[in-house]
Every structure is written in C-alpha cells, then in structure tokens.
Design a protein around this motif. Structure first.
Motif, PDB file in Angstrom:
ATOM      1  N   VAL A  87      69.760  22.434 104.241  1.00  0.00           N
ATOM      2  CA  VAL A  87      69.653  22.358 102.620  1.00  0.00           C
ATOM      3  C   VAL A  87      68.483  21.583 102.050  1.00  0.00           C
ATOM      4  CG1 VAL A  87      70.957  21.450 100.840  1.00  0.00           C
ATOM      5  CG2 VAL A  87      72.436  22.117 102.622  1.00  0.00           C
ATOM      6  N   LYS A  88      68.090  22.363 101.087  1.00  0.00           N
ATOM      7  CA  LYS A  88      66.808  21.862 100.820  1.00  0.00           C
ATOM      8  C   LYS A  88      66.937  21.674  99.074  1.00  0.00           C
ATOM      9  CE  LYS A  88      61.962  23.327  99.579  1.00  0.00           C
ATOM     10  NZ  LYS A  88      60.954  24.309  99.560  1.00  0.00           N
ATOM     11  N   GLU A  89      66.900  20.490  98.515  1.00  0.00           N
ATOM     12  CA  GLU A  89      67.009  20.259  97.257  1.00  0.00           C
ATOM     13  C   GLU A  89      65.654  19.676  96.626  1.00  0.00           C
ATOM     14  OE1 GLU A  89      70.235  17.517  96.714  1.00  0.00           O
ATOM     15  OE2 GLU A  89      71.677  18.951  97.704  1.00  0.00           O
ATOM     16  N   GLU A  90      65.386  20.123  95.523  1.00  0.00           N
ATOM     17  CA  GLU A  90      64.029  19.519  94.565  1.00  0.00           C
ATOM     18  C   GLU A  90      64.530  19.401  93.106  1.00  0.00           C
ATOM     19  OE1 GLU A  90      60.167  21.601  96.325  1.00  0.00           O
ATOM     20  OE2 GLU A  90      61.370  23.256  95.133  1.00  0.00           O
ATOM     21  N   LEU A  91      64.228  17.917  92.775  1.00  0.00           N
ATOM     22  CA  LEU A  91      64.445  17.906  91.386  1.00  0.00           C
ATOM     23  C   LEU A  91      63.366  18.557  90.715  1.00  0.00           C
ATOM     24  CD1 LEU A  91      65.185  13.980  91.453  1.00  0.00           C
ATOM     25  CD2 LEU A  91      66.850  15.683  91.125  1.00  0.00           C
ATOM     26  N   LEU A  92      63.916  19.184  89.580  1.00  0.00           N
ATOM     27  CA  LEU A  92      62.881  20.032  88.536  1.00  0.00           C
ATOM     28  C   LEU A  92      62.100  19.408  87.647  1.00  0.00           C
ATOM     29  CD1 LEU A  92      65.129  23.181  88.003  1.00  0.00           C
ATOM     30  CD2 LEU A  92      63.227  22.831  89.696  1.00  0.00           C
ATOM     31  N   MET A  93      62.635  17.926  87.117  1.00  0.00           N
ATOM     32  CA  MET A  93      62.135  17.186  86.034  1.00  0.00           C
ATOM     33  C   MET A  93      61.932  15.786  86.806  1.00  0.00           C
ATOM     34  SD  MET A  93      64.279  18.676  83.096  1.00  0.00           S
ATOM     35  CE  MET A  93      64.109  17.329  82.130  1.00  0.00           C
ATOM     36  N   THR A  94      61.132  15.111  86.165  1.00  0.00           N
ATOM     37  CA  THR A  94      61.024  13.549  86.354  1.00  0.00           C
ATOM     38  C   THR A  94      61.639  13.122  85.103  1.00  0.00           C
ATOM     39  OG1 THR A  94      58.793  13.698  85.565  1.00  0.00           O
ATOM     40  CG2 THR A  94      58.963  13.612  88.160  1.00  0.00           C
ATOM     41  N   ASP A  95      61.861  11.645  85.215  1.00  0.00           N
ATOM     42  CA  ASP A  95      62.341  10.969  83.852  1.00  0.00           C
ATOM     43  C   ASP A  95      63.685  11.494  83.504  1.00  0.00           C
ATOM     44  OD1 ASP A  95      61.276  13.105  82.511  1.00  0.00           O
ATOM     45  OD2 ASP A  95      60.093  11.612  81.031  1.00  0.00           O
ATOM     46  N   THR A  96      64.584  11.951  84.273  1.00  0.00           N
ATOM     47  CA  THR A  96      65.830  12.481  83.886  1.00  0.00           C
ATOM     48  C   THR A  96      66.562  11.574  83.466  1.00  0.00           C
ATOM     49  OG1 THR A  96      66.538  12.592  86.034  1.00  0.00           O
ATOM     50  CG2 THR A  96      65.392  14.509  85.394  1.00  0.00           C
ATOM     51  N   GLU A  97      66.743  10.356  83.717  1.00  0.00           N
ATOM     52  CA  GLU A  97      67.810   9.148  83.428  1.00  0.00           C
ATOM     53  C   GLU A  97      67.689   9.276  81.650  1.00  0.00           C
ATOM     54  OE1 GLU A  97      66.672   5.598  85.175  1.00  0.00           O
ATOM     55  OE2 GLU A  97      67.114   6.873  87.285  1.00  0.00           O
ATOM     56  N   VAL A  98      66.582   9.272  81.115  1.00  0.00           N
ATOM     57  CA  VAL A  98      66.459   9.311  79.688  1.00  0.00           C
ATOM     58  C   VAL A  98      67.070  10.524  78.958  1.00  0.00           C
ATOM     59  CG1 VAL A  98      64.923   9.288  77.706  1.00  0.00           C
ATOM     60  CG2 VAL A  98      64.307   8.064  79.697  1.00  0.00           C
ATOM     61  N   LYS A  99      67.114  11.853  79.629  1.00  0.00           N
ATOM     62  CA  LYS A  99      67.582  12.971  79.233  1.00  0.00           C
ATOM     63  C   LYS A  99      69.195  13.040  79.731  1.00  0.00           C
ATOM     64  CE  LYS A  99      63.063  15.083  79.808  1.00  0.00           C
ATOM     65  NZ  LYS A  99      62.327  13.885  79.653  1.00  0.00           N
ATOM     66  N   ARG A 100      69.660  12.345  80.643  1.00  0.00           N
ATOM     67  CA  ARG A 100      70.935  12.620  81.013  1.00  0.00           C
ATOM     68  C   ARG A 100      71.272  13.606  81.754  1.00  0.00           C
ATOM     69  NH1 ARG A 100      73.469   9.367  75.885  1.00  0.00           N
ATOM     70  NH2 ARG A 100      73.335   7.220  76.702  1.00  0.00           N
ATOM     71  N   LYS A 166      73.462  35.706 107.348  1.00  0.00           N
ATOM     72  CA  LYS A 166      72.200  36.155 107.600  1.00  0.00           C
ATOM     73  C   LYS A 166      71.273  35.741 106.097  1.00  0.00           C
ATOM     74  CE  LYS A 166      73.531  40.035 110.115  1.00  0.00           C
ATOM     75  NZ  LYS A 166      73.655  41.590 110.295  1.00  0.00           N
ATOM     76  N   LYS A 167      71.909  35.597 104.989  1.00  0.00           N
ATOM     77  CA  LYS A 167      71.045  35.660 103.726  1.00  0.00           C
ATOM     78  C   LYS A 167      71.111  34.099 103.190  1.00  0.00           C
ATOM     79  CE  LYS A 167      71.500  40.096 102.127  1.00  0.00           C
ATOM     80  NZ  LYS A 167      71.613  40.919 100.967  1.00  0.00           N
ATOM     81  N   LYS A 168      69.972  33.688 102.840  1.00  0.00           N
ATOM     82  CA  LYS A 168      69.929  32.326 102.189  1.00  0.00           C
ATOM     83  C   LYS A 168      70.389  32.268 100.619  1.00  0.00           C
ATOM     84  CE  LYS A 168      65.680  31.365 101.104  1.00  0.00           C
ATOM     85  NZ  LYS A 168      64.301  30.850 101.134  1.00  0.00           N
ATOM     86  N   ALA A 169      71.042  31.190 100.224  1.00  0.00           N
ATOM     87  CA  ALA A 169      71.295  31.142  99.048  1.00  0.00           C
ATOM     88  C   ALA A 169      70.625  30.069  97.969  1.00  0.00           C
ATOM     89  CB  ALA A 169      72.917  30.751  98.791  1.00  0.00           C
ATOM     90  N   LYS A 170      70.109  30.587  96.860  1.00  0.00           N
ATOM     91  CA  LYS A 170      69.343  29.490  95.815  1.00  0.00           C
ATOM     92  C   LYS A 170      70.248  29.458  94.613  1.00  0.00           C
ATOM     93  CE  LYS A 170      64.532  29.152  94.821  1.00  0.00           C
ATOM     94  NZ  LYS A 170      63.377  29.996  94.944  1.00  0.00           N
ATOM     95  N   ILE A 171      70.415  28.248  94.259  1.00  0.00           N
ATOM     96  CA  ILE A 171      71.072  27.892  93.071  1.00  0.00           C
ATOM     97  C   ILE A 171      70.127  26.662  92.357  1.00  0.00           C
ATOM     98  CG2 ILE A 171      73.324  26.653  92.184  1.00  0.00           C
ATOM     99  CD1 ILE A 171      73.344  27.533  95.745  1.00  0.00           C
ATOM    100  N   LEU A 172      70.476  27.047  90.826  1.00  0.00           N
ATOM    101  CA  LEU A 172      69.788  26.230  89.841  1.00  0.00           C
ATOM    102  C   LEU A 172      71.163  25.355  89.726  1.00  0.00           C
ATOM    103  CD1 LEU A 172      68.191  24.971  87.512  1.00  0.00           C
ATOM    104  CD2 LEU A 172      68.762  26.755  86.133  1.00  0.00           C
ATOM    105  N   TRP A 173      70.965  23.945  89.815  1.00  0.00           N
ATOM    106  CA  TRP A 173      72.196  23.160  89.647  1.00  0.00           C
ATOM    107  C   TRP A 173      71.884  21.944  88.578  1.00  0.00           C
ATOM    108  CZ3 TRP A 173      75.386  21.418  94.476  1.00  0.00           C
ATOM    109  CH2 TRP A 173      76.694  20.760  94.298  1.00  0.00           C
ATOM    110  N   ILE A 174      72.508  21.711  87.886  1.00  0.00           N
ATOM    111  CA  ILE A 174      72.269  20.587  86.677  1.00  0.00           C
ATOM    112  C   ILE A 174      73.405  19.951  86.720  1.00  0.00           C
ATOM    113  CG2 ILE A 174      71.614  20.336  84.322  1.00  0.00           C
ATOM    114  CD1 ILE A 174      70.621  23.175  83.903  1.00  0.00           C
ATOM    115  N   GLU A 175      73.183  18.447  86.988  1.00  0.00           N
ATOM    116  CA  GLU A 175      74.224  17.459  86.766  1.00  0.00           C
ATOM    117  C   GLU A 175      73.767  16.852  85.357  1.00  0.00           C
ATOM    118  OE1 GLU A 175      74.567  14.507  89.886  1.00  0.00           O
ATOM    119  OE2 GLU A 175      74.215  15.966  91.428  1.00  0.00           O
ATOM    120  N   ILE A 176      75.011  16.677  84.619  1.00  0.00           N
ATOM    121  CA  ILE A 176      74.829  16.050  82.984  1.00  0.00           C
ATOM    122  C   ILE A 176      75.703  14.958  82.914  1.00  0.00           C
ATOM    123  CG2 ILE A 176      75.431  16.932  80.839  1.00  0.00           C
ATOM    124  CD1 ILE A 176      75.470  19.695  82.063  1.00  0.00           C
ATOM    125  N   GLN A 177      75.072  13.788  82.708  1.00  0.00           N
ATOM    126  CA  GLN A 177      75.982  12.556  82.532  1.00  0.00           C
ATOM    127  C   GLN A 177      76.569  12.552  81.266  1.00  0.00           C
ATOM    128  OE1 GLN A 177      75.796  10.777  85.495  1.00  0.00           O
ATOM    129  NE2 GLN A 177      74.115  12.332  86.057  1.00  0.00           N
TER     130      GLN A 177
END
Length: 177
Positions: A87-100, A166-177
């Motif tokens: 599993v590889k995860e990358e945050l797409l944005m910094t300073d997300t606490e302000v944005k929730r 056989k195949k990799k899966a790729k997801i855009l995942w957004i947690e919303i506070q």
C-alpha cells in the motif's frame, strides 16, 4: 480585497439581504449598504456584531486576507510511511487541517489492503482511478471499479482491499472532518 467587498460576499454566501443582516446585527440597512460600498468604516464593535450575525469572527474574517495556496505540485506530495505492505499513500495537499479535508492517492498492489480504520468523526469520499476494489464497512463488502465513487460517514470500521491477483488499484481518497 476591501472589507466592504468581503462583507458583501460573506453576506451573499449566507443568503442574507442587507435588511436581514442589519436586523440580526442590530444596525441599519443604510449602514450595511455604505459599509459594503466602502463609503464608511465600521467600529470594532459594529464589525464584531456583523461578523457574529454572519456566523464568523474577527480572526476567521481577517485570516482570509492572506494569499491562499491554490496549486499543489506533485513534487510537494507527502508520502505516508506507516502503511501495510503493498500500500502506497501520498497526501495531495499540505496544511489540510485548516481546510478540514485530507485528500490522498492510495495505490494498492494486487491482494493488498489498507489498515482497518476505527470509526471516527467526519466522512470519506473516494474515486477509483484504476482497478477494482472492495470497500469494507463494518464487515459489509461493497465492490467498486474504475470510474466508480464512494461516500460514507466515518462511523464504521472501514478499509479498502484490492482483491485482484494481477492488477494494481489506485484511488483518490478524501477524508472530510
């Protein structure tokens, strides 16, 4: 941006007329009108009353005057290192606490899965960029494939699994506070 213009945008975003705002803030419609056209300046007290009527405060109102980051470059992504094997995860944005929100790209190698997450506040949104996944919510399995999206309240134990051999899966995942 001038204070009057910002107040007008805030008022309109709340769906209020000048008259309604004036009533809520215990001021006159004429004063609100002049203020929005920057023909007069508010006292600190009247500005606080207006902002309270608009559901905000001085700190939030004036923090918006600083330039906000709009574009987040791929090179600025923050990798998450404590993920399960495959599993590889990358945050797409910094300073997300302000944005929730916390948007990330999740890549799952064949037969891998994210860690089980306990229930928490907020909600989650996902969009399957490639592959087929299983979304597990409190022991109930939901299947999704490329182009599908999901949304759920985070009040369930949840994880995502790539059941393909056989195949990799790729997801855009957004947690919303």
């Amino acid at each position: 941006m001038k204070i009057g213009e910002k107040l007008k945008r805030l008022r309109l975003s709340r769906g209020l007329t000048q008259e309604e705002l004036a009533t809520r803030a215990d001021l006159t419609r004429g004063f609100i009108s002049q203020l929005e056209r920057d023909l007069t300046s508010p006292t600190l007290e009247s500005l606080e009353m207006i902002l309270r009527a608009l559901g905000t405060n001085l700190k939030e109102f004036f923090s918006d005057f600083e330039e906000k980051k709009i574009i987040y470059k791929k090179s600025e992504r923050v990798p998450m290192y404590d993920t399960p094997e495959g599993v590889k995860e990358e945050l797409l944005m910094t300073d997300t606490e302000v944005k929730r929100i916390e948007p990330m790209i999740v890549e799952l190698e064949p037969m891998s899965q994210t860690e089980e997450e306990n229930y928490h506040e907020g909600s989650e949104f996902g969009y399957i960029l490639e592959g087929n996944i299983e979304l597990w919510l409190d022991d109930v399995k939901y299947k999704a494939k490329t182009g599908d999206a999901f949304y759920f309240k985070s009040d369930k134990i949840h994880y995502i699994k790539n059941s393909s051999k056989k195949k990799k899966a790729k997801i855009l995942w957004i947690e919303i506070q």
